[in-house]
Design an enzyme around this catalytic site. Structure first.
Site, PDB file in Angstrom:
ATOM      1  N   LYS A  22     -18.272  14.558 -55.353  1.00 32.44           N
ATOM      2  CA  LYS A  22     -17.069  14.211 -54.269  1.00 32.44           C
ATOM      3  C   LYS A  22     -16.879  12.528 -54.062  1.00 32.44           C
ATOM      4  O   LYS A  22     -16.346  12.441 -54.880  1.00 32.44           O
ATOM      5  CB  LYS A  22     -16.825  14.578 -52.809  1.00 32.44           C
ATOM      6  CG  LYS A  22     -16.333  13.750 -52.036  1.00 32.44           C
ATOM      7  CD  LYS A  22     -16.263  14.726 -50.721  1.00 32.44           C
ATOM      8  CE  LYS A  22     -16.995  13.743 -49.599  1.00 32.44           C
ATOM      9  NZ  LYS A  22     -16.391  11.989 -49.330  1.00 32.44           N
ATOM     10  N   ASN A  23     -18.339  12.332 -53.400  1.00 31.69           N
ATOM     11  CA  ASN A  23     -18.836  10.668 -53.521  1.00 31.69           C
ATOM     12  C   ASN A  23     -18.141  10.083 -55.116  1.00 31.69           C
ATOM     13  O   ASN A  23     -18.194   9.283 -55.587  1.00 31.69           O
ATOM     14  CB  ASN A  23     -19.497   9.892 -52.961  1.00 31.69           C
ATOM     15  CG  ASN A  23     -19.004  10.447 -51.616  1.00 31.69           C
ATOM     16  OD1 ASN A  23     -18.325  10.687 -51.046  1.00 31.69           O
ATOM     17  ND2 ASN A  23     -20.414  10.086 -50.865  1.00 31.69           N
ATOM     18  N   ARG A  92     -10.568   6.637 -46.087  1.00 32.23           N
ATOM     19  CA  ARG A  92     -10.967   5.028 -46.542  1.00 32.23           C
ATOM     20  C   ARG A  92     -11.502   5.049 -47.698  1.00 32.23           C
ATOM     21  O   ARG A  92     -11.121   4.074 -47.929  1.00 32.23           O
ATOM     22  CB  ARG A  92     -11.692   5.422 -44.977  1.00 32.23           C
ATOM     23  CG  ARG A  92     -12.957   5.806 -45.081  1.00 32.23           C
ATOM     24  CD  ARG A  92     -13.979   5.188 -43.822  1.00 32.23           C
ATOM     25  NE  ARG A  92     -14.381   4.451 -44.478  1.00 32.23           N
ATOM     26  CZ  ARG A  92     -14.635   3.197 -44.465  1.00 32.23           C
ATOM     27  NH1 ARG A  92     -13.432   2.232 -43.264  1.00 32.23           N
ATOM     28  NH2 ARG A  92     -14.509   1.566 -44.558  1.00 32.23           N
ATOM     29  N   ASP A 116     -13.680   5.772 -37.779  1.00 32.28           N
ATOM     30  CA  ASP A 116     -13.164   6.260 -37.645  1.00 32.28           C
ATOM     31  C   ASP A 116     -14.182   7.699 -37.279  1.00 32.28           C
ATOM     32  O   ASP A 116     -15.022   6.382 -35.962  1.00 32.28           O
ATOM     33  CB  ASP A 116     -13.725   7.483 -39.369  1.00 32.28           C
ATOM     34  CG  ASP A 116     -14.770   6.707 -40.165  1.00 32.28           C
ATOM     35  OD1 ASP A 116     -15.068   6.983 -41.305  1.00 32.28           O
ATOM     36  OD2 ASP A 116     -15.260   6.022 -39.520  1.00 32.28           O
ATOM     37  N   ASP A 307     -25.710  11.046 -44.411  1.00 29.15           N
ATOM     38  CA  ASP A 307     -24.638  12.524 -45.057  1.00 29.15           C
ATOM     39  C   ASP A 307     -26.045  13.372 -44.506  1.00 29.15           C
ATOM     40  O   ASP A 307     -25.384  14.521 -44.250  1.00 29.15           O
ATOM     41  CB  ASP A 307     -24.153  12.466 -46.299  1.00 29.15           C
ATOM     42  CG  ASP A 307     -23.010  11.420 -46.587  1.00 29.15           C
ATOM     43  OD1 ASP A 307     -22.625  10.988 -45.478  1.00 29.15           O
ATOM     44  OD2 ASP A 307     -22.602  11.434 -47.446  1.00 29.15           O
TER      45      ASP A 307
END
Ligand code: UD1
Length: 431
Positions: A22-23, A92, A116, A307
């Site tokens: 994803k990142n 974001r 957030d 994470d």
């Protein structure tokens, strides 16, 4: 309301294939803005965040089409340079269009993301760095507006902190600047090297990505051509399966996982009693006994990723003994601990430390997913609980995990969704 119902007790076993990161994929999609023409990014996970990035690009006048795991991005013309609040609020990471837009169009207007669930996340490092590259920056009406009508110029930028997003934004802006840029104290996450690989394939000159000093020879905005690039495997998803194997005393082969990106995590899991083997195409993690307590500290890469923090906490909640976790990257990244406590976890937090006294078994309860990784922690906790846990706000999991229910079911978990699923696979339908 979207909920995931997870029945505890299964020992997860089998093979699961990890999706694209994803990142990295989000930044690859943003980087495609630099080159007029149609770029293709492969191995993109079909997750909500990538759909949202597609919508940000479409808002800029850039058509995005999906075929399987390939996203085709036609950046021939930009009709807007604005990322609206409605989209940035939902994700974001949209802030990473700032650098490429400024480089390509000399102007960008991106909504300020706001707070957030994992603490205040400012963008001062992005802004200061871009100003060093010659951009004029102001904030107005909730937007950051950056302008460089005469183009950007190379500069030496020393980041106060190795921010991942700032490093990427600056890299994607500096590739088009006049002259040489040096980013010092750059973030070293593997995703940054993957973004640099795409930029280099596009015609940029970037050296040192993946180390603390990145040197970029600006080539001017006209030098870029569209590319095809395959995104690296998702190391956070890989780590999630590894921790799930440990928590459930299971045996999971994570196909496609890069062990070299997971050194510290796998080391911690081995300390907790896991047997970790590299396979031809990934990593196998087996856990025979109840895990034992381990202490851990999160840090920027090559430190243990923040994470992984919630995911490890969930596994250690059922360990033998007491573990101490220290979170150094984000403030308030322990908010989800209250949800674990509702399941009987014995965790006390103070500032950026948490003391986890392992209990034999968690107890199923209605809980919420507060963000992507906190959601993953809830799933792992639920797998070890007695009874059926209902996890609300599961759209957070849809933001970061592709095909979660199918993968869990393949590994032997009993899991199903209750309520309206979030439609992820068809970005056109989600518009
Ligand atoms: C990225 C990842 C996220 C991961 C994080 C840290 C994406 C889409 N997300 O987020 O999953 O948890 O890296 O590995 O890639 N900071 C500032 N000023 C800034 C920028 C950041 O103070 O201008 C602070 C943040 O508040 C935070 C820390 O730096 O405390 C790390 O943030 P950063 O590395 O920028 O994370 P992201 O790029 O947002």
């Amino acid at each position: 309301m979207d909920r995931l119902l997870v029945t505890g007790g299964a020992r997860l076993a089998g093979t699961v294939r990890v999706s694209g990161a994803k990142n990295a994929a989000l930044k690859h999609m943003a980087a495609a803005l630099l080159a007029p023409g149609r770029s293709v990014v492969r191995n993109v996970p079909r997750i909500l965040d990538c759909t949202l990035m597609g919508r940000v690009l479409e808002h800029l006048g850039v058509p995005v089409t999906w075929e399987g795991d390939a996203v085709s991005i036609d950046a021939t013309t930009l009709t807007s340079t604005e990322a609206p609040y409605e989209l940035v609020r939902q994700m974001r990471a949209s802030i990473v269009v700032l650098g490429p837009l400024l480089a390509r169009a000399g102007r960008a207007r991106v909504a300020l993301p706001g707070g957030d669930e994992i603490g205040s996340r400012p963008i001062d490092l992005h802004v200061h760095g871009l100003a060093k590259l010659g951009a004029r920056i102001r904030t107005e009406h909730g937007f950051v507006v950056a302008e460089a009508p005469d183009g950007l110029r190379g500069a030496v930028i020393t980041l106060d902190y190795p921010s991942v997003g700032a490093t990427e934004n600056l890299m994607m802006a500096a590739v088009a600047a006049r002259g040489t840029t040096v980013i010092d104290n750059a973030a070293r996450e593997p995703e940054i090297a993957d973004v640099a690989d795409l930029l280099v394939a596009m015609g940029a000159r970037v050296a040192g990505a993946g180390t603390s000093t990145i040197e970029i020879d600006g080539v001017g905005v006209d030098a870029f051509h569209p590319v095809e690039h395959a995104t690296m495997p998702d190391r956070i998803e890989s780590g999630t399966w590894a921790a799930a194997a440990v928590a459930t005393r299971g045996d999971i082969t994570i196909a496609g996982a890069r062990a070299d990106h997971l050194d510290l995590l796998l080391g911690k899991l081995a300390d907790a009693g896991a047997t970790v083997d590299r396979t031809e195409d990934g990593v196998r993690v087996r856990q025979a006994e109840r895990p034992t307590a381990v202490d851990f500290v999160t840090l920027p890469y090559p430190g243990l990723a923040t994470d992984f923090q919630p995911i490890l906490m969930a596994a250690l909640a059922v360990a033998r003994g007491t573990s101490i976790a220290t979170e150094n990257v984000f403030e308030s990244r322990f908010l989800y601990v209250d949800e674990l406590r509702r399941m009987g976890a014995d965790i006390r937090t103070e500032g950026h430390h948490a003391v986890i006294r392992g209990v034999e078994r968690l107890s199923a309860a209605p809980v919420r997913a507060l963000d992507i990784r906190a959601g993953a922690a809830m799933v792992i906790a639920a797998l070890t609980a007695d009874g059926r846990t209902s996890i609300a706000d599961v759209h957070h999991l849809d933001r970061g995990y592709e095909d979660l229910e199918r993968k869990l079911t393949t590994l032997g978990a009993e899991v199903r969704r209750d309520g309206e699923p979030v439609v992820v696979p068809d970005p056109a339908a989600a518009r």
